[in-house]
Scaffold this motif. Structure first.
Motif, PDB file in Angstrom:
ATOM      1  N   THR A 140      -5.285  -0.022  -2.566  1.00 33.10           N
ATOM      2  CA  THR A 140      -5.794   1.317  -2.284  1.00 33.10           C
ATOM      3  C   THR A 140      -7.301   1.238  -2.052  1.00 33.10           C
ATOM      4  O   THR A 140      -7.897   0.172  -2.105  1.00 33.10           O
ATOM      5  N   ASP A 190      -7.045   4.742   1.840  1.00 35.19           N
ATOM      6  CA  ASP A 190      -5.705   4.983   1.361  1.00 35.19           C
ATOM      7  C   ASP A 190      -5.313   6.409   1.706  1.00 35.19           C
ATOM      8  O   ASP A 190      -5.890   7.362   1.192  1.00 35.19           O
ATOM      9  N   THR A 234       3.060   7.571  -0.206  1.00 31.24           N
ATOM     10  CA  THR A 234       1.879   7.494  -1.061  1.00 31.24           C
ATOM     11  C   THR A 234       1.616   8.801  -1.799  1.00 31.24           C
ATOM     12  O   THR A 234       0.624   8.917  -2.508  1.00 31.24           O
ATOM     13  N   PHE A 243     -10.072   5.783  -5.523  1.00 28.93           N
ATOM     14  CA  PHE A 243      -9.293   5.504  -6.720  1.00 28.93           C
ATOM     15  C   PHE A 243     -10.099   5.719  -7.996  1.00 28.93           C
ATOM     16  O   PHE A 243      -9.630   6.354  -8.941  1.00 28.93           O
ATOM     17  N   SER A 253       0.821  -1.205   0.000  1.00 28.79           N
ATOM     18  CA  SER A 253       0.000   0.000   0.000  1.00 28.79           C
ATOM     19  C   SER A 253       0.858   1.259   0.000  1.00 28.79           C
ATOM     20  O   SER A 253       0.360   2.347  -0.212  1.00 28.79           O
ATOM     21  N   LYS A 305       0.313   7.123  -4.916  1.00 34.86           N
ATOM     22  CA  LYS A 305      -0.960   6.725  -5.480  1.00 34.86           C
ATOM     23  C   LYS A 305      -1.304   7.471  -6.757  1.00 34.86           C
ATOM     24  O   LYS A 305      -1.976   6.937  -7.639  1.00 34.86           O
ATOM     25  N   SER A 358      -0.116   5.430  -9.570  1.00 34.13           N
ATOM     26  CA  SER A 358      -0.949   4.273  -9.891  1.00 34.13           C
ATOM     27  C   SER A 358      -2.158   4.712 -10.706  1.00 34.13           C
ATOM     28  O   SER A 358      -2.527   4.068 -11.684  1.00 34.13           O
ATOM     29  N   ILE A 370      -2.797  -2.952  -7.048  1.00 34.28           N
ATOM     30  CA  ILE A 370      -2.832  -1.601  -6.493  1.00 34.28           C
ATOM     31  C   ILE A 370      -3.619  -1.675  -5.195  1.00 34.28           C
ATOM     32  O   ILE A 370      -4.834  -1.858  -5.206  1.00 34.28           O
TER      33      ILE A 370
END
Lengths: 466, 466, 466, 466
Positions: free
Chosen positions: C444, D445, D268, C449, C208, C212, C215, C442
């Motif tokens: 998340t 997240d 992240t 997301f 994790s 992000k 991603s 991924i």
């Protein structure tokens, strides 16, 4: 030698669950209670007042219990002054020191109540007495900061803890923000997201940090209890068999044990122990899917699970296609039972089911290879087949299964004692979220758990001959 | 009776790890290899060609091995035609059917190679032969769809699997998108996020779905092996003691066993088993924090851990303050050793450490209550104290500890055999991410694991007298 | 301005994956390589020797790259003496200091190689030079322990790192245990459990703790790339339409985007964003189950998901039976499409699918309530329906789905770019374990997301009118 | 237009939390209640009887509310007969059908109560009326099994649900096992492990399956509310400044916002958003460790976090030693503030803290490299430094931090509104288990969450110049 004392609860004690929690703790501690007085607020804004007489087996037990009740704002009605004892040494507190919560706290000295500054949990309370014997000030002090001669509160007498205002009644930053009430009101709607008030710690019901031997013993106890109910019932039935007994209540037969098993039962090496439980009569019905069945047979016939050897042999000899070959053979035989009759399948959980006449339902899913012929591929038919087997189930044990566990949970009446064993905490949460509130979650390794469970009830594992 | 055959690998076999993986599988299967030819691409764009002779103990082993190598695009050099066998029955495949991967696949018939349509894993290949004996078409067929008379490929002879193009060399949607090369080039930079090529399945190294008895045995084996090294060394030392052998290299003493223990060891009820391991000489040094130490003593003296009774008694008798009282007492005694000498502390892991002369380092952290007097509150000093104890450690076992496990992992040389036991997969991943690559992750319940480990080496648990 | 240098690898570099990893790092850094010499051991016991010329864009890049290659035991061929710089101040290292790994390390001084004592990662190397300019001793020193005047190694020149022996070739406690070889040999069989050698850190592929935004951008890039392939193809088809193009390769249409969606997509509030992606043409086919479909419709019609209001309203108004009422209505209409035609269903993901002509397959499972009429309750038929839709898929995105994700993964050819988005790391591991190695995991929150993904490609969320 | 009706609760409604839960649901639904009668059992064995008048805004709301209260065994006092409507079609239920729970249920027909067979949740109740208009039988029927003409119960009128017996009062297999009472009594002691009664579903308080936009908005609301309290206070202070205001209540300053940040905030990619929150005045104090600080500076200065580039660049250019170089530089400068003054550190969270005068406490831990000079390495001193900053904190936000979050939670008074944001559900559970019950857990997240939070309050991210 028993000891009694009256405690009071004031404020929003009903809708905040505090009253329930307090009674719970009293009973759990082995003490008993009698509600002396209960003025319940008729509407949500009205506070309640409750007086409860608590009786414990000894003064020490009562003291310990009252200490633990402080966390919830339950105070002794009969307040004497707090007892002060000087610290004898830097960094060491007097025996029996009062250990703080993180709630607003007051101490009584010289008949006057003084607020303790800087509420912080797991500290002591040090008091600066004034000339009249009351407290000039009181403050929390972490253990390492106490100094010789500091006057430390000992015991919970003369200490009061105020419960936090329940959420939606001005929660959050607390007093003084009256102007925010309206805005804050909206937050109340989101309440179910929070662990507000003293709710939150119940989440710890599902945690991996629990004594595991106890969890094993708990499930073993349920198995033994179901067995003794079965035995009594079958005894009674024999007695009555001539005249025939009419009274066959709904619960009459709630003594069957249902196991729901996922493939990880096999992967983690627990199949021989589960097979032993089946053989020795501890399991009355089994629900699983194509994966569990395939790997159970694979491990019985080839000694591998998804191609991984369970006994530590060489992985590559048998490839990833092992499970396909096993499925194909079963399709050739036409059913698991036929494969058992033919002698091709001679060990494993399903073998023991066939031998012991334990019914099983294998429900299909879209990820199935094959599937093996016993799998019910239509999901409505599969659920209906499960429904029929649910009658009379008193104990359900879900082992490392998400889909089948939730599906089964949906079918079970609330009275069924249910255990959900999984290494993943989220699975247990999910089961509860889907409505199976009666489930006891056990976050542990199913591979080790089932072996210990079998040992606890005295069922010998049945290893594969391979 | 051994059997040999040559396999070929073509393409980007070195930088895609494929060659390594193939050799790995060969060795793991018990076979041996000899590299006959190796043309390695000198730059990244150049493909490689490798020919390897593989020798297995039997034809069957070789066939099974080649079946498993197909996944990686390793094919028999010596291609004969594929063997076709008709299905005898709807939904049942011939014995020994070729089980597909999800890679592009070709079959050879009548000397011609034909691509298999719709690559899909865990299917059979059904061929429609044309008039000349070659394949008019070949397609994947899931088991339930095969029909009687379908010609099914059996064995892996005459089947070729093409490795996926490695990432960064046109990965993604594959052939035909030459125009995208430049754009796709950028994606290569993100490669480390992906499990591209055949990388991904190594993630399964850390999974809860492993046979647990094997993991226990693996760690037990490391303990036994370290013990026998210690015994041999001490034997040698005695032999030489007259002449004295000058100090032999750094690794001479890499036979000490280090245990790093988190509080969950106590919460889950594993402390008696760990105490047994210490008492019986399986542990040479212990790292922990204030939490583990406190709860170890709490459970030894009061029978609870964080106030929860480990033997199933009543929770409320001893409140949340139990651990504070225990810490306070230890502060009064001045050290754990003093508390042992005084007879106040008479069981538990730390008690056994004191009795057996096993050194321990208790490192402080900001969440500590107290702390107990043996805790080194300065983190630099604590890490330095751990550094000194790391010398000579050959086996390290991390039990349900994140902070201390990572800190210890940072201090250990790469050669130390390290096991990280935790119920939370993320902890093991984190340890590996921080550089401790040699760690073997065991995702399991530490409460049950340590008990089984103690049983495996024959160490009896030491229950608390309470 | 580019810089080149030769590095060497010795030992078990092929079967230990080291060579592959080194080439990977070279390429990832933007440098290029040329293999100058490669003597590969013909059997497993024979070591290999590899010489590789590496060219980077600058001396600095080359130096940085060589520093990172040290971890894997790749050393400069052309060893000069190590550069020593005195520390100017206590606790501060000279700029460019060599940062250690946890591997056995040597430094060269006065032409002689000296072993560094106490290998420990993330330290500096301090050398005690002897009278002849060689090193009398070298040791690792943590930053806080360096003292003014200590001679610290700077840069990676003159530093050699020895790779750990690969597992099965004497791994574990390392040198000195020759007698153990045979016993240890057995451990090799368990190798796949370990992250031995430098294997382990690849597990970090699924963590994790990744940026992000990257991603999101990665998946958005795949969507854009598939779209541009679709557009080019449709352009080409138009060009050719008169004459008709014969060559329509297998990959021709690998440009469709498949989304597999679990119920959490709706629960977490991501349905409007996914609906936007469908409406704007970013999704070509959808796989889901009864749960996703039900909650999608429930949220569209009633504004709740499993009875929980998505917009923050009051939970109790609509009870736990909301989803049952929605299913019942859909059963009355006969199909989702009929409900859309009738105007009863006027928003949501499935509504947009119907409007945009995006096919969807809803596969049944045993936990389904109802189910809604579009659900294929027979699992074999459902899988077959999915098989038909898989043709031409180039990108697959699994959103918070375990069962459907694994089932879909089983059907996809290896070349399909696959993203598995889930908050639970175990799901991604499981997908990879079941054979879908090409999946990029991924870890998340799908709720956030998907919203960011929609924003990244410019698709506006389609909120429900409620 | 409002509607009222009386509901009854009978049995163990107080200690089983049922009463609390029912009142909670009433309030959450927007309805109000008035307790008409409350006979509370004086001891644990005595049942209670409660009558509550509930008033909702409309008949529909009241009906929906009563439907949801059924789950808890709260029934209408004023029972009429159940309403029966025939199914018009196979597999489709009449509108408004009664959706079952899994609790024992009765329906009233012809004035007589009949038990519903086979309790199962999410079904309909089909009644077979007898000749006198009462029910000959009543049974649960899953939707797909209803047949045209079946008489289906509609609405919750005439339906009664019996609460499950609370644990310890004969829980488990339910009625009929009186003989087991004594044995079962022991099980009560383990009660805290279970989610017995209707407890269990509160575990869902911490779940990843929640609408995430709401969670973001909830935290944003707390930030805004704290800001407006700060502004009002500072307004009042100005008003009063001449005369000096005496009233300095404990809560006076409970309007500071504390952020506790773990390294994953940087990994992240959330650092720029957090920096924006600091710069724009949304954060008044920051707690973190060496890891967060190091990676914050590393990402600000080098654009990487633990060597991984945050903007998607090439990983190898900057090696694993990046963070060591950053720490070393900071040690050279002597402090973060000095590095800011010197212009070396020009962005990031800590930079913004220095610029905005936001105090931060960096607490040491044993896994720290370096550490950077601002880190307080003595854990007692660090905790004391945190204690001083806790005063006046009204909102605490824990971001992806376990150690620091728990340590901070231990220091905070219960009134502080606390949010614990982590992708790992276990962290939130742990925080609650350690006593911080007031924490709202948000399983998400952190990388995406903080960005959305900053956007929600209008704080622009501050990207690094790199």
């Amino acid at each position: 030698m028993s000891a009694s004392e009256v405690l009071r609860l004031d404020g929003h004690v009903v809708d905040s669950l505090v009253l329930a929690k307090v009674l719970d703790l009293v009973v759990d501690s082995g003490a008993t209670y009698r509600i002396l007085e209960m003025e319940i607020g008729t509407t949500r804004r009205d506070p309640s007042h409750v007086r409860i007489e608590v009786t414990a087996s000894s003064e020490e037990s009562l003291e310990a219990l009252f200490a633990s009740l402080h966390v919830h704002g339950a105070n002794r009605e009969d307040a004497a002054d707090a007892l002060l004892v000087p610290a004898e040494r830097d960094g060491v507190l007097p025996e029996g020191f009062y250990a703080t919560t993180n709630l607003p706290t007051r101490v009584r000295l010289g008949g006057r109540w003084t607020s303790v500054e800087s509420p912080e949990m797991d500290c002591a309370v040090v008091v600066e007495p004034d000339s009249e014997g009351a407290a000039a000030s009181a403050r929390t002090v972490p253990m390492h900061r106490v100094r010789r001669g500091d006057m430390v509160v000992v015991g919970s007498g003369g200490v009061r803890v105020d419960r936090p205002t329940p959420r939606g009644c001005g929660a959050g930053a607390g007093a003084g923000n009256d102007e925010d009430e309206d805005e804050d009101g909206d937050e109340g709607e989101l309440g179910s997201l929070t662990g507000g008030g003293s709710f939150g710690f119940m989440t710890s019901d599902v945690s991996s940090e629990k004594p595991k031997a106890l969890s094993v013993e708990r499930v073993a106890g349920a198995l033994r209890s179901a067995r003794s109910r079965r035995e009594r019932r079958s005894g009674r039935q024999e007695d009555r068999s001539p005249g025939g007994g009419a009274d066959r209540g709904a619960d009459r037969g709630a003594d069957r044990v249902l196991v729901v098993a996922g493939p990880a039962v096999v992967h983690t090496g627990a199949a021989p122990a589960l097979a032993g439980l089946v053989r020795d009569g501890w399991v009355q019905v089994l629900f699983a899917g194509n994966g569990f069945a395939t790997h159970d047979v694979e491990s019985a016939v080839l000694g591998t699970s998804l191609g991984v050897p369970l006994a530590g042999g060489r992985p590559a000899e048998h490839g990833h296609a092992n499970h396909l070959r096993v499925i194909n053979e079963l399709r050739r035989y036409g059913s698991i039972e036929a494969a058992v009759q033919a002698g091709w399948l001679a060990s494993g959980v399903l073998y023991e089911c066939v031998k012991a006449g334990v019914p099983f339902v294998l429900a299909g899913s879209i990820r199935d290879d094959g599937p093996i012929p016993d799998v019910v591929t239509d999901t409505l038919q599969a659920a209906d087949a499960m429904r029929e087997q649910v009658a009379g189930v008193g104990v359900a044990i879900m082992l490392a299964s998400t889909l089948h566990a939730i599906a089964t949970g949906n079918l079970l009446p609330a009275g069924v004692e249910t255990f959900c064993v999984d290494i993943n905490q989220a699975v247990v949460t999910k089961l509860a979220d889907r409505g199976s509130h009666q489930a006891m979650g056990i976050v542990t390794d199913v591979g080790l758990f089932v072996s210990e469970l079998a040992a606890a009830v005295g069922a010998l594992p049945v290893p594969s001959p391979t």
